[in-house]
Motif scaffolding. Structure first.
Motif, PDB file in Angstrom:
ATOM      1  N   ASN A 179       0.811  -1.217   0.000  1.00 35.05           N
ATOM      2  CA  ASN A 179       0.000   0.000   0.000  1.00 35.05           C
ATOM      3  C   ASN A 179       0.844   1.266   0.000  1.00 35.05           C
ATOM      4  O   ASN A 179       0.374   2.324  -0.424  1.00 35.05           O
ATOM      5  N   THR A 180       2.061   1.181   0.499  1.00 36.66           N
ATOM      6  CA  THR A 180       2.936   2.340   0.565  1.00 36.66           C
ATOM      7  C   THR A 180       4.314   1.981   0.014  1.00 36.66           C
ATOM      8  O   THR A 180       4.646   0.802  -0.157  1.00 36.66           O
ATOM      9  N   VAL A 181       5.103   3.015  -0.262  1.00 36.06           N
ATOM     10  CA  VAL A 181       6.456   2.807  -0.774  1.00 36.06           C
ATOM     11  C   VAL A 181       7.306   2.065   0.240  1.00 36.06           C
ATOM     12  O   VAL A 181       8.031   1.116  -0.109  1.00 36.06           O
ATOM     13  N   LEU A 182       7.221   2.459   1.498  1.00 38.56           N
ATOM     14  CA  LEU A 182       8.010   1.790   2.540  1.00 38.56           C
ATOM     15  C   LEU A 182       7.572   0.340   2.709  1.00 38.56           C
ATOM     16  O   LEU A 182       8.406  -0.554   2.941  1.00 38.56           O
ATOM     17  N   ASP A 183       6.279   0.097   2.606  1.00 37.37           N
ATOM     18  CA  ASP A 183       5.762  -1.263   2.706  1.00 37.37           C
ATOM     19  C   ASP A 183       6.319  -2.133   1.578  1.00 37.37           C
ATOM     20  O   ASP A 183       6.742  -3.278   1.790  1.00 37.37           O
ATOM     21  N   ALA A 184       6.329  -1.602   0.360  1.00 41.33           N
ATOM     22  CA  ALA A 184       6.857  -2.342  -0.785  1.00 41.33           C
ATOM     23  C   ALA A 184       8.366  -2.548  -0.662  1.00 41.33           C
ATOM     24  O   ALA A 184       8.888  -3.625  -0.971  1.00 41.33           O
ATOM     25  N   PHE A 185       9.059  -1.535  -0.190  1.00 43.74           N
ATOM     26  CA  PHE A 185      10.516  -1.616  -0.034  1.00 43.74           C
ATOM     27  C   PHE A 185      10.898  -2.739   0.924  1.00 43.74           C
ATOM     28  O   PHE A 185      11.734  -3.601   0.608  1.00 43.74           O
ATOM     29  N   SER A 186      10.268  -2.748   2.087  1.00 48.22           N
ATOM     30  CA  SER A 186      10.581  -3.782   3.077  1.00 48.22           C
ATOM     31  C   SER A 186      10.091  -5.152   2.631  1.00 48.22           C
ATOM     32  O   SER A 186      10.743  -6.178   2.878  1.00 48.22           O
ATOM     33  N   GLY A 187       8.945  -5.191   1.942  1.00 51.64           N
ATOM     34  CA  GLY A 187       8.399  -6.467   1.482  1.00 51.64           C
ATOM     35  C   GLY A 187       9.268  -7.123   0.430  1.00 51.64           C
ATOM     36  O   GLY A 187       9.489  -8.346   0.448  1.00 51.64           O
TER      37      GLY A 187
END
Length: 369
Positions: free
Chosen positions: A299-307
């Motif tokens: 849902n967010t850039v940080l979420d995608a980065f860590s995922g």
């Protein structure tokens, strides 16, 4: 007597009912009631645009001059759009392989045993599933997108450069970066729905035509699906265009004068600028691609980065980098060669047009004398 050309003429007209003054009654030359003036005949002015513009017969004889009838800014915009479309079409197979590699892990599923796909494996897979045409799947949407994208980006970049110039008229490094970033975000926002459409057609085998993709997205995901991943796209494109434009301008500016107008020098400069920008900003491109996918868990850039790091490690952020790097050189060279050829064509047409104007002007002078 007929007055000669440019000879002054005295015009006297009687005015009935006008009483002469005492001064006029006592002056022998001013007796009578009237009005007098001295006038100079005006030379006939020939409108250059009407009199000297090439005729239809001349344009047919010298077709190159026809290009000069198009406004210069419009011609340059069209040249940039044509160069971008040509480069995208030639490098479309590598671009599709890159997209397949970038999104394979997400499409394969969370628990898939094979979460990665290699370059050669992706090439073979596309060929088996769709044949030769499969390598250009989604290219029509990409070409349609690149035409307005190039035009908007060029116009915006020139406008922003004027805006960010200092009081001395010079454009600083910060000004170049700001102009490039602003131009990149402007062009991305305008053409983003077409970019999402191109991605869906390239990686989703369930859709066959552009119309099917549009209808399916509207029915199943709503209008907002065309702008999913816009924020990371803006975040990724801003530094990419800023670094690309800035490095290209600075390197080209630092070249010796004898190399600045050579195609080889521009080609190397464009390659260096694109490589620096790609290495720096590629992870954000991977993030935005995975956020554009249907059913994405991010849902967010940080979420995608860590995922992505949790799933594939840091290397996951650079998945598809090899085919992307392989297409950088041909893409830049084709775009540069086409654009330079178009600019030379525009310059040659303007010279041809001016030559015809000069011939017509000289013929008119000889006819007048």
């Amino acid at each position: 007597m007929t007055p000669k050309i440019n000879q002054p003429r005295l015009i006297w007209k009687e005015i009935p009912g006008l009483e002469p003054s005492k001064f006029e009654e006592n002056h022998p030359l001013l007796r009578g009631s009237g009005f007098a003036c001295v006038s100079m005949p005006e030379k006939k002015r020939v409108p250059a645009t009407v009199e000297f513009t090439p005729t239809a017969a001349q344009l047919l004889k010298h077709p190159l001059a026809v290009v000069a009838l198009v406004p210069n800014d419009v011609a340059l915009f069209a040249a940039g759009a044509l160069a971008g479309a040509s480069a995208k079409t030639v490098t479309a197979p590598l671009d599709r392989i890159k997209l397949i590699m970038q999104t394979h892990g997400l499409r394969a599923g969370q628990e898939s045993a094979k979460k990665t796909i290699g370059f050669l494996e992706a090439v073979i897979s596309v060929g088996k599933e769709s044949g030769i045409k499969g390598y250009w799947k989604g290219n029509l949407a990409q070409v349609i997108r690149i035409l307005p994208y190039s035009a908007v980006q060029l116009f915006a970049y020139e406008s922003y450069k004027k805006l960010f110039r200092g009081e001395d008229g010079e454009l600083s490094v910060i000004g170049r970066l700001a102009a490039g970033a602003s131009a990149g975000m402007t062009s991305t926002f305008v053409t983003y729905p077409l970019d999402v459409l191109r991605l869906r057609m390239a990686v989703d085998p369930g859709h066959q035509t552009m119309t099917n993709v549009v209808v399916s997205m509207l029915k199943e995901e709503g209008l907002g699906s065309f702008y999913r991943g816009l924020l990371p796209s803006l975040i990724s494109i801003a530094p990419y265009v800023a670094v690309n434009f800035c490095v290209f301008d600075l390197v080209k500016k630092s070249l010796p004068e004898r190399y600045k107008n050579k195609t080889e020098a521009s080609l190397v400069t464009a390659f260096v600028a694109a490589t620096v920008a790609t290495v720096t900003c590629y992870p954000l491109d991977t993030i935005r691609r995975q956020m554009q996918m249907r059913g994405t868990p991010y849902n967010t850039v940080l979420d995608a980065f860590s995922g992505i790091i949790a799933r594939d490690g840091v290397a996951g952020l650079y998945r598809g980098f090899v085919p992307n790097a392989l297409k950088t050189l041909p893409n830049s060279s084709i775009r540069l060669t086409t654009f330079d050829a178009m600019k030379r064509l525009i310059a040659a047409s303007e010279k041809e047009f001016q030559r015809i104007l000069e011939e017509n002007r000289n013929e008119h002078k000889l006819g007048s004398s």
